[in-house]
Design an enzyme around this catalytic site. Structure first.
Site, short mmCIF file in Angstrom:
data_model
loop_
_atom_site.label_atom_id
_atom_site.label_comp_id
_atom_site.label_asym_id
_atom_site.label_seq_id
_atom_site.Cartn_x
_atom_site.Cartn_y
_atom_site.Cartn_z
N LYS A 151 17.74 44.25 -0.42
CA LYS A 151 17.24 42.95 -0.92
C LYS A 151 15.78 42.80 -0.54
CE LYS A 151 17.95 39.13 1.62
NZ LYS A 151 16.77 38.34 1.97
N ASN A 152 15.45 43.06 0.72
CA ASN A 152 14.08 42.78 1.20
C ASN A 152 13.06 43.80 0.74
OD1 ASN A 152 15.11 40.53 2.32
ND2 ASN A 152 15.09 41.26 4.43
N CYS A 174 12.76 26.88 6.78
CA CYS A 174 14.16 27.17 6.45
C CYS A 174 14.96 27.02 7.75
CB CYS A 174 14.28 28.57 5.85
SG CYS A 174 14.24 29.85 7.06
N ARG A 201 8.54 29.07 9.76
CA ARG A 201 8.13 30.16 8.88
C ARG A 201 6.87 29.82 8.06
NH1 ARG A 201 13.26 32.94 6.34
NH2 ARG A 201 11.83 34.72 6.19
N ASP A 218 17.50 40.76 11.75
CA ASP A 218 18.50 40.49 10.71
C ASP A 218 19.88 41.04 11.06
OD1 ASP A 218 16.20 40.86 7.89
OD2 ASP A 218 16.51 39.27 9.35
N ARG A 255 23.32 35.37 -1.25
CA ARG A 255 21.91 35.69 -1.39
C ARG A 255 21.62 37.13 -0.99
NH1 ARG A 255 17.87 31.45 1.13
NH2 ARG A 255 16.55 33.08 0.30
C1 EPZ Z 1 10.97 39.18 6.32
O1 EPZ Z 1 10.67 37.81 6.41
C2 EPZ Z 1 12.42 39.26 5.83
N1 EPZ Z 1 12.52 38.64 4.51
C3 EPZ Z 1 13.34 38.55 6.82
O2 EPZ Z 1 14.68 38.71 6.36
C4 EPZ Z 1 13.20 39.23 8.17
O3 EPZ Z 1 14.00 38.55 9.12
C5 EPZ Z 1 11.73 39.18 8.62
O4 EPZ Z 1 10.90 39.81 7.61
C6 EPZ Z 1 11.51 39.92 9.94
O5 EPZ Z 1 11.92 41.25 9.83
C7 EPZ Z 1 12.13 39.33 3.43
O6 EPZ Z 1 11.67 40.46 3.52
C8 EPZ Z 1 12.28 38.64 2.10
P1 EPZ Z 1 7.69 37.80 9.05
P2 EPZ Z 1 9.13 37.33 6.64
O7 EPZ Z 1 6.49 37.37 8.29
O8 EPZ Z 1 8.21 38.27 5.97
C9 EPZ Z 1 6.01 34.22 11.69
C10 EPZ Z 1 16.84 38.05 5.75
O9 EPZ Z 1 17.79 37.60 6.41
N2 EPZ Z 1 4.97 34.09 10.65
O10 EPZ Z 1 7.75 39.21 9.57
O11 EPZ Z 1 9.05 35.90 6.31
C11 EPZ Z 1 7.39 33.90 11.17
O12 EPZ Z 1 7.62 32.51 11.23
C12 EPZ Z 1 15.44 37.54 5.99
O13 EPZ Z 1 16.94 38.93 4.86
C13 EPZ Z 1 3.92 33.20 10.87
O14 EPZ Z 1 3.85 32.52 11.90
O15 EPZ Z 1 9.01 37.52 8.21
C14 EPZ Z 1 8.28 34.68 12.11
O16 EPZ Z 1 8.46 33.92 13.30
C15 EPZ Z 1 15.41 36.45 7.05
N3 EPZ Z 1 2.94 33.07 9.92
C16 EPZ Z 1 7.46 35.92 12.42
O17 EPZ Z 1 6.10 35.60 12.07
C17 EPZ Z 1 2.98 33.81 8.76
O18 EPZ Z 1 2.05 33.67 7.92
C18 EPZ Z 1 7.86 37.16 11.60
O19 EPZ Z 1 7.91 36.76 10.25
C19 EPZ Z 1 4.05 34.72 8.55
C20 EPZ Z 1 5.02 34.84 9.51
#
Ligand code: EPZ
Length: 422
Positions: free
Chosen positions: A22-23, A118, A123, A308, A400
């Site tokens: 998915k991701n 969410c 996020r 995850d 999802r």
């Molecule tokens: C991706 O989310 C995945 N989603 C998530 O999977 C996964 O948990 C996550 O990466 C971590 O591996 C998809 O790929 C669609 P991040 P993403 O940016 O890109 C903070 C699932 O269950 N952050 O690596 O949103 C954020 O809040 C989902 O399939 C900022 O502060 O994750 C988090 O605490 C859930 N500012 C941390 O960084 C930003 O601009 C890591 O988030 C971006 C992120």
């Protein structure tokens, strides 16, 4: 809203096919915006999030055709007649933010709704926006939307992230392929989904080096062409189903599984006394006779233990021998499955980003509520081994990210059925 009814007991035996990630698919699909030629993805997962991304791209002017029930997606974005990603779609799925980079790169402007938070955390998308500004875009936040302009096109630059972000790395990777000059991404995410995106973009003519390491170099080109690309195996679905026989006993082979997608996860299973065998067809897992040993887990960016799979691992440790400590370092609120597991008799103490799990003999079935995608499936896994029936409500979260979960587990002997909601 549908529910899933699981009756505990009975070993699992058989094979479970693992779908495309998915991701990975959610970041590969926006790549269509970078070219006027068709981009075809094979091995795409059949999930509601993919349908949502389809709808978003179609709202921008992309033509999407699907074959094999959705396993093959062909997208043609020869003319984008709308550059606004609407709140109604973006609010359903945060990955919608991944159209920002490619739209800016291709059209020089984009209007994308801010995704909002969410269940698992606020996020924010500040890293995405700062990176687009570093590539020369002007960004304005107005009425809940991101208004981005790059009338002279994007300019290559050095982008160093303060901490690892999968999505922000993907947005920059997509945008940098058509930027003027070279972009270097430092502290880049190293997930297999990033590597898969890079391979797809390279097949489209992009010049990328270093994918899978924390430093990725992209040399901008004038245009990209179409391609056909297979979506990488879903390592999170893989890890989820690898745990199923550990709850129930028996043996399950996860087809398409490869150890290198989940090394940190497999090391933790080994520590817990679980054997994982790489076969020609995938990964075979069975629970040893010595039961499950308590272990400590800390979530980290790849190649560390994936956030995850934290909920699923917690569910397994609820009946381990001893006390386990889980630390969630990626998201600020990702233990919502804990109170639901406690309703089933688990002994879990949560304190901020740390959960202490004291193993009990056996969980007891109960009505529980899914709060996010991965929490949903951890409750189903717990129900497989619990005494009696477990009714998991609000399974739209589940749909999802897991295609046909009741069929896949049911085919190995699980007593599981979907009860359609009103
Ligand atoms: C991706 O989310 C995945 N989603 C998530 O999977 C996964 O948990 C996550 O990466 C971590 O591996 C998809 O790929 C669609 P991040 P993403 O940016 O890109 C903070 C699932 O269950 N952050 O690596 O949103 C954020 O809040 C989902 O399939 C900022 O502060 O994750 C988090 O605490 C859930 N500012 C941390 O960084 C930003 O601009 C890591 O988030 C971006 C992120």
């Amino acid at each position: 809203m549908d529910s899933i009814l699981v009756t505990g007991g009975g070993e699992l035996h058989g094979q479970i096919p693992i779908a495309g990630a998915k991701n990975a698919c959610l970041t590969l699909m926006p790549a269509t915006l970078l070219t006027e030629e068709p981009l075809t993805l094979t091995n795409a997962p059949r999930l509601s999030d993919i349908k949502t991304m389809n709808a978003l791209l179609e709202s921008l002017g992309t033509e999407v055709t699907t074959l094999q029930g959705g396993k093959v997606l062909t997208m043609s974005s020869h003319n984008l007649d709308n550059l606004t990603a609407d709140y109604d779609i973006v609010r359903k799925m945060r990955a919608s933010i991944l159209v920002l980079g490619p739209m800016l790169a291709r059209e020089g402007r984009a209007v994308v709704s801010l995704p909002g938070g969410c269940a698992i955390g606020a996020r924010p998308v500040d890293l995405h926006l700062n990176a687009m500004e570093a590539l020369g875009a002007e960004i304005e936040l107005r009425d809940g939307y991101i208004h981005a302009y790059a009338p002279k096109g994007l300019q290559g630059n050095i982008i160093e992230f303060p901490f690892v972000s999968v999505g922000a790395t993907e947005n920059v990777l997509l945008a940098a392929t058509l930027a003027n000059g070279t972009t270097i991404i430092k502290n880049a995410a190293r997930e297999p989904e990033i590597v898969d995106l890079a391979h797809c973009l390279q097949a489209m003519g992009a010049k990328i080096e270093g994918e899978g390491t924390s430093k990725i170099t992209v040399e901008g080109v004038d245009r990209l062409h179409g391609a056909t690309h297979p979506v990488v195996t879903d390592r999170i679905e893989l890890g989820t189903y690898m745990l199923a026989p550990i709850f129930t006993g028996g043996e399950v082979e996860c087809l398409g599984g490869r150890i290198e997608l989940l090394e940190a996860f497999c090391e933790k299973l080994d520590e817990a006394g679980i054997s994982v065998e790489q076969t020609v067809n995938g990964l075979k897992v069975k629970r040893g006779n010595s039961g499950i040993k308590a272990i400590n887990v800390t979530t980290e960016p790849f190649p560390g233990f994936p956030t995850d799979l934290q909920a699923q691992m917690m569910a397994m440790l609820c009946t381990a021998t001893g006390t386990s400590v889980l630390e969630e370092k990626i998201f600020e609120n990702r233990f919502m499955h804990a109170p639901e597991l406690s309703r089933m008799g688990a002994k879990i103490e949560v304190n901020g980003g740390t959960a202490v799990v004291t193993g009990v003999e056996r969980l007891k079935g109960a009505p529980v509520m899914a709060t996010d995608l991965r929490a949903s499936v951890s409750l189903i896994l717990a129900g497989l081994a619990a005494q009696g029936e477990t009714l998991v409500n609000r399974v739209y979260h589940l749909d999802r990210g897991y295609e046909r979960v009741e069929e896949k587990l049911g085919s190995c002997g699980a007593k599981i059925e979907r009860i359609s909601g009103k």
